[in-house]
Each structure stands twice: as structure tokens, then as C-alpha cells.
Design a protein around this motif. Structure first.
Motif, short mmCIF file in Angstrom:
data_model
loop_
_atom_site.label_atom_id
_atom_site.label_comp_id
_atom_site.label_asym_id
_atom_site.label_seq_id
_atom_site.Cartn_x
_atom_site.Cartn_y
_atom_site.Cartn_z
N GLU A 110 4.30 4.95 0.33
CA GLU A 110 4.08 3.64 -0.29
C GLU A 110 4.44 2.51 0.68
N LEU A 146 1.65 1.84 3.06
CA LEU A 146 0.54 1.13 2.40
C LEU A 146 0.88 -0.35 2.24
N ILE A 199 -6.31 1.43 5.12
CA ILE A 199 -5.65 1.55 3.80
C ILE A 199 -6.27 2.75 3.09
N HIS A 250 -4.42 6.47 2.23
CA HIS A 250 -4.45 7.08 0.89
C HIS A 250 -4.93 8.53 0.97
N PRO A 276 -8.58 -1.85 -4.33
CA PRO A 276 -7.24 -2.24 -3.86
C PRO A 276 -6.74 -3.46 -4.62
#
Length: 645
Positions: free
Chosen positions: A145, A148, A203, A207, A465
Motif C-alpha cells: 500500500e 501505491l 500504478i 497492483h 484509481p
């Protein structure tokens, strides 16, 4: 400040990223050599030279081929991104991050600050360095996390960089260099949109790595994998819809389309795994449902395989990916027939009470109705059930064998023991079931079982997103409120004015906050004498910076002026329509943007307002922001907060 993970921590994955970076550099070098050789080949008329150059070109091209194959092997090192759990999960396909070159913005931004903003560039070195450190950190985000958030923070910060330093008419003169995530081919562009798009791609890629590393033998792990792949699909989809004419293949519409479909298929596979994990009861209906879920997974992987074998994508996607996707579509087809057989052979025949419900489920189960007796007879006659079950198993075994054959064609996949184990386990399971229900006295010819109708209880979502989840503050807020101090606005050099107070005050009306606007100047008053004009913005009073000051603060500073008067500095926005129109427009503008921004800017915590997040960006930097919002406010709209001083 945010930190990327240590790029030198020699984990398996960072070794991989290092090798990838090294290959990218070599590919870059070979591409330069190829360009040079091609130019020479075109330019020369000397036959001998042409021959030599042609030979050199063939060397360079075969080197490039080898490097790309090596990169493909790296991109297929799926095991490095998988989890370390003991249980067997089918590997998922993660994407490597796009690499980028270092970027030095110190000089270009300092120059722009002094040229455009009329401030000392050197006073903003701290902010510029902070921005560059953030960019450096986001090159190596951690696989969680925090990683990200780091990419999101940088992406959001680019919105401010764009507004402050990228005028619509002029280029900043810096190039953004990024490597293609699959082929390693370098691209560069001056457009900030390329930087934004590449960060957005990463991004999505991050993921996929987070999804691939989850332990899918547990329910929480499966839910996290589903969430990660859905968000990856969302990032690639957002990129496809909001950016166009990408300079690199990985961000072309065809590639992104393929990646979105691949992620959706991986979600669907996780949904199937979730069903097998949750279905502890082994009744007839639960098994039919599993068979239909498997058929659905087969369906989506078939679509991905078709997308991967299309003209624009075929030569670009790693062969191991195409093979893996093909293997999975055959494997899940086999599973759908296996579970159909299990439902028929391992569950007791329907009782009269169960018949209506089972009949209803079975009517929609096959793509075409199986030959033979009516559904009622079939469901209540164990022998008929065994016959159809046997036909399903025969088809399952054929499909297992096909999956294993395709798997064997790819050198890279052959090294993947996990996949091999999964395929061979499923194959053996179907074989042993077949021999268990096969009677020696069977004289009937095993028929051809119809395929199973695909159906899922959980449709994959494409999750866009959510940029607003990571709040950022404009690093360059000291330059002043963006409504005025932006790259697209121009203003005349600041004027310093000495203002005395007459018996009727200063002789002007002020309006608005940050910066405060001179809305009207009384003819013959002190302000008019001093040369102030309607439409001027007050940026300092007695040497105190007022760009961000609220209305009341500026009034307070003016009122505290003694006999000797007050020094104020003002600026006037330039416009193509002559000074008077400019004043009017400027006033309307400050007004409009104040209303629109509802003082979000003034709090300095400029939220990434929805406008910025949804702004369409095209690679060629044509920003489709609507101008209307700013100018469309009638000039008289705000009369009540104007005051005379």
C-alpha cells in the motif's frame, strides 16, 4: 518525506529489476547504433560501404532480438512475484514496472521561476529538490500500500507541476525518458502527459505484482488478489480512456485493451478459486455451479488469447504469456467438464422433492441439450447419469491433454514446475475418475458431451484509481494562488506604489481573497493619483507578502498605515484584448475561480479537486480544460462582499 524501497536491497525481485534495467540500457545502446547505421545506409551511395553497413545492421538486429528474448524471460519470471505458501496455486501474470531515467529539473524550473514569476529562482531550490527526491523515490516503490501511495502522491503532484510550469504555448525543454515495460525500447517526450501516463501505468503494474504475491489458499488472500487485479484493470482502463497517441507500445490502445482483459480474466480465476474454497458442501447444485464458474474462466481467457494474437499485439506480447493464457483456457474447460461429471456421478439421483429445483438448474446448464432421454429421466436414473458423466470426463481428459501439450511448447513455461504440477494433478484426477466409473461391460459408444454454459456469481469490476485518497499539498504554493499565478497566465511586471490616505480613505474598492483584487478606483482619489487601476491584484503591503492573504488581513494592514502612508505592490494580468478588457476579465476570473474553488486553494491544502483528476490529458499536451468555468461568471455576480476603503 516518502521513500522508495532501497533499490540495492538484493532481494530476488530487485535483482530482477536490476537485470531488467541493465538490459534496457543495452537495448538503448543497440537502438542508437541501429539508428546511426540506418542513416548511413540511406545516405551513402558507395556500394562497398552499403554492404558493410548492411552486415552491421544484421548484427545489431540479431543482438536486439537476443536482448528482447532475455527481457521476455525476465518478464516471465512470474515465480519471483508469487507467494511462498506451501499450497499449489496456479501462477498469475504480473507486470514489471516501467523504468525511467533520472531527471534534473533544478535549472529549468529556477529559470522559469525567474522569467515567468519574476521571483528569485534560487529561493525555490528546496522545493525543486523535494520534488526531485519524490520522483527518485517513486522509481522503486515497495510492493504494498505504501508503494501505491507513493506513486499516487507523485501523480497528484504532477497536476501542480503542470499548472505551474507548463505553459500551453512553450515547452519547458526537458525530456521525460521511459522504457517500454515489455520490450525495453526507450521513448522520450517533452509532454508532461507522457510522465503522467507512465506513472499511471506503474500504478497498474504495481497492483498486478501485489495481486500475484497474495496467498490464494486463504480467503483473505483471495479477496486481496481480486481487489488488486480489479484495481490494475482500472488503472489500465483509465489510461486507455484518458490518454492517446502514446509513444510507447505498452501504452497503446491495443496493449491496454489486452491488459485490461488479462486482469479481468485473473479476477475471474480468483473468483473460481474462491468458490472452490467456500463450497464445502458437495451437493449437486454446488458442483453444477463450479462447472459453470470454470466455463466462465475458460471464456474470459479465450478472449484474452484472441486479443493477444491480434496483429498489433502478437509480436509484442511475450510468447510465455500467450501460451499461459492459452493453457489456462484449455485447463478451465477441462475443469468445467470434470465438475459436470462429478455432479452427475458422485451425487445421488434426484428425489421427487429435489427434481423441480435440479431440473431448473440443469435446463440452463449446457450450451445445447444433451442427446438421450428427457431431463426428468436423466436426473432420476443413475445409469443415464453415469453415461453423460462419462462423456463429460472423456472431454475433460482431451482438454487436459491439450493444455499439457500447449504448455510443453513454451521453453519458459516448461521451467515452471508449479503450473506443470497443477495441470498434471488435474489430468490424473480426471483419469482416475474415468477408470472408476468405466464398466467393462460398457458397449455403448461414449457420446460427445455438450459444453457447459458459462455463468459467474461475482462479475469482475474494473476499479478506477481514486486519486483523491492521497492528499497532497502543492510544493510550490509560495508562488501564490494558482487562480492567478499559473503557467497559463501572464502579468505585467509588479509595480510598487506609495499610497497616502485622504479624508475619504484610499479611494478604491477591494474584493475577494488570495490575492485581493482592486475592483474599482474612484476618479481623483488617492489610489487613482498613485496610479492604481481596476483589476490590479495586491501582492504585498509594506513589504509583507499578501498573495495568500484573506480580505480582512489586507484591510487590516492598510488600516494600520500611519501618516507616512503605505507601500503596496500590485500586478496586472495581461490579456490579448487590451488593458481595459484584461482588467474586466481578470476581475471576473478571480471571482469565478474563487467561487468555483470555494477557497480550497486558500487553505493551502489544495485538495486534488475533481477537476484535476478527471482532466483529459492527451500526449500532445492538448489539455481539454473548459475555459468557460472561469470566465462565464457574470461580472456583477458578487456585489455584496465589495467594500470601499
Amino acid at each position: 518525506s516518502q521513500q522508495g524501497c532501497d533499490p540495492f536491497a538484493q532481494t530476488q525481485r530487485s535483482k530482477l529489476q536490476h537485470r531488467r534495467a541493465r538490459i534496457n540500457q543495452q537495448i538503448n545502446k543497440e537502438m542508437r547504433m541501429r539508428a546511426g547505421a540506418e542513416n548511413l545506409f540511406r545516405a551513402t551511395s558507395n556500394h562497398k560501404v552499403k554492404e558493410t553497413v548492411a552486415l552491421e545492421l544484421s548484427y545489431v538486429n540479431s543482438n536486439l532480438q537476443l536482448l528482447k528474448e532475455e527481457l521476455e524471460e525476465l518478464n516471465s519470471s512470474m515465480d519471483v512475484y508469487q507467494n511462498d505458501s506451501e499450497s499449489i496455486s496456479v501462477p498469475m501474470i504480473p507486470l514489471g514496472l516501467k523504468e525511467t531515467k533520472e531527471l534534473d529539473l533544478l535549472v529549468p524550473l529556477k529559470d522559469l521561476i525567474s522569467e515567468h514569476y519574476g521571483e528569485e529562482g534560487v529561493l525555490f531550490e528546496k522545493e525543486i529538490k523535494e520534488f526531485m527526491e519524490l520522483r527518485q523515490a517513486m522509481r522503486t516503490p515497495s510492493r504494498n500500500e505504501a508503494g501505491l501511495e507513493l506513486l499516487m502522491e507523485y501523480y497528484n503532484q504532477l497536476y501542480f507541476l503542470d499548472s505551474r510550469f507548463f505553459p500551453p504555448t512553450k515547452s519547458l525543454g526537458v525530456f521525460f525518458h521511459w522504457y517500454d515495460s515489455l520490450t525495453g525500447v526507450p521513448s522520450h517526450q517533452r509532454a508532461l502527459a507522457f510522465e503522467k501516463g507512465s506513472v499511471l501505468f506503474n500504478i497498474g503494474a504495481l497492483h498486478t505484482q501485489i495481486g500475484a504475491r497474495q496467498d490464494r489458499a486463504s480467503l483473505p488472500g483471495l479477496n486481496q488478489a481480486i481487489d488488486a487485479f480489479q484495481k490494475a484493470a482500472g488503472a489500465f482502463n483509465y489510461l486507455k480512456e484518458n490518454f492517446s497517441n502514446a509513444p510507447s507500445l505498452d501504452m497503446s490502445t491495443a496493449s491496454l485493451n489486452m491488459l485490461v482483459r488479462l486482469m479481468v480474466a485473473q479476477v475471474q480465476e480468483c473468483v473460481f478459486e474462491k468458490m472452490t474454497l467456500l463450497r464445502s458442501q458437495h451437493n449437486f447444485l454446488a458442483r453444477l455451479q463450479l462447472a459453470q464458474e470454470a466455463a466462465r474462466v475458460e471464456d474470459v481467457y479465450l478472449l484474452v488469447h484472441q486479443t493477444m494474437t491480434q496483429a498489433h499485439v502478437k509480436d509484442y506480447v511475450p510468447f510465455s504469456w500467450t501460451t499461459m493464457v492459452h493453457v489456462k483456457s484449455e485447463h478451465f474447460k477441462a475443469l468445467s467438464h470434470y465438475f459436470a461429471a462429478i455432479a452427475l456421478c458422485d451425487c445421488p439421483a434426484a428425489t421427487d422433492a429435489e427434481l423441480p429445483e435440479q431440473e431448473k438448474a440443469f435446463i440452463q446448464f449446457h450450451v445445447t441439450m444433451p442427446e438421450g432421454p428427457s431431463l426428468r429421466v436423466l436426473l432420476q436414473d443413475p445409469e443415464e447419469r453415469r453415461k453423460l458423466g462419462k462423456a463429460h470426463l472423456k472431454k475433460a481428459i482431451m482438454k487436459h491433454e491439450e493444455a499439457m501439450r500447449i504448455h510443453g511448447l513454451c521453453k519458459i513455461l516448461r521451467k515452471m514446475d508449479i503450473l506443470q504440477e497443477v495441470l498434471s494433478f488435474a489430468h490424473k484426477r480426471s483419469l482416475s475418475k474415468y477408470s472408476e466409473i468405466d464398466h467393462e461391460e460398457d458397449f455403448f459408444e461414449t457420446g460427445d458431451a455438450p459444453d457447459i454454459h458459462p455463468k459467474t456469481h461475482q462479475k469482475p469490476e474494473i476499479k478506477s484509481p481514486n486519486f483523491s485518497q492521497v492528499k497532497v499539498t502543492d510544493l510550490f504554493h509560495r508562488l501564490g494562488p494558482l487562480s492567478v499565478f499559473s503557467a497559463k497566465n501572464k502579468w505585467y511586471p509588479a509595480r510598487r506604489v506609495h499610497l497616502m490616505r485622504g479624508e475619504n480613505g484610499f479611494g478604491f474598492t477591494l474584493r475577494g481573497d488570495s490575492p485581493v483584487l482592486i475592483a474599482g478606483v474612484i476618479p481623483g482619489g488617492c489610489a487613482a493619483e498613485a496610479g492604481l487601476k481596476e483589476g490590479d491584484y495586491i501582492i504585498s503591503v509594506n513589504g509583507k507578502d499578501c498573495k495568500w492573504s484573506k480580505h480582512a488581513e489586507v484591510v487590516q494592514l492598510l488600516k494600520s498605515a500611519g501618516e507616512e502612508g503605505v507601500e503596496i505592490t500590485v500586478i496586472t494580468l495581461q490579456s490579448s484584448e487590451g488593458p481595459r478588457a484584461a482588467d474586466k476579465k481578470a476581475a471576473a476570473m478571480s471571482l469565478g475561480s474563487e467561487m468555483l474553488k470555494s477557497n480550497k486553494e486558500n487553505s493551502r491544502k489544495s485538495l486534488m479537486n475533481s477537476k484535476s483528476a478527471s482532466t483529459l490529458l492527451v500526449w500532445s499536451k492538448k489539455s481539454k480544460r473548459s475555459k468557460k468555468s472561469t470566465y462565464g461568471v457574470p461580472f456583477t455576480a458578487v456585489g455584496d462582499n465589495e467594500a470601499m476603503y
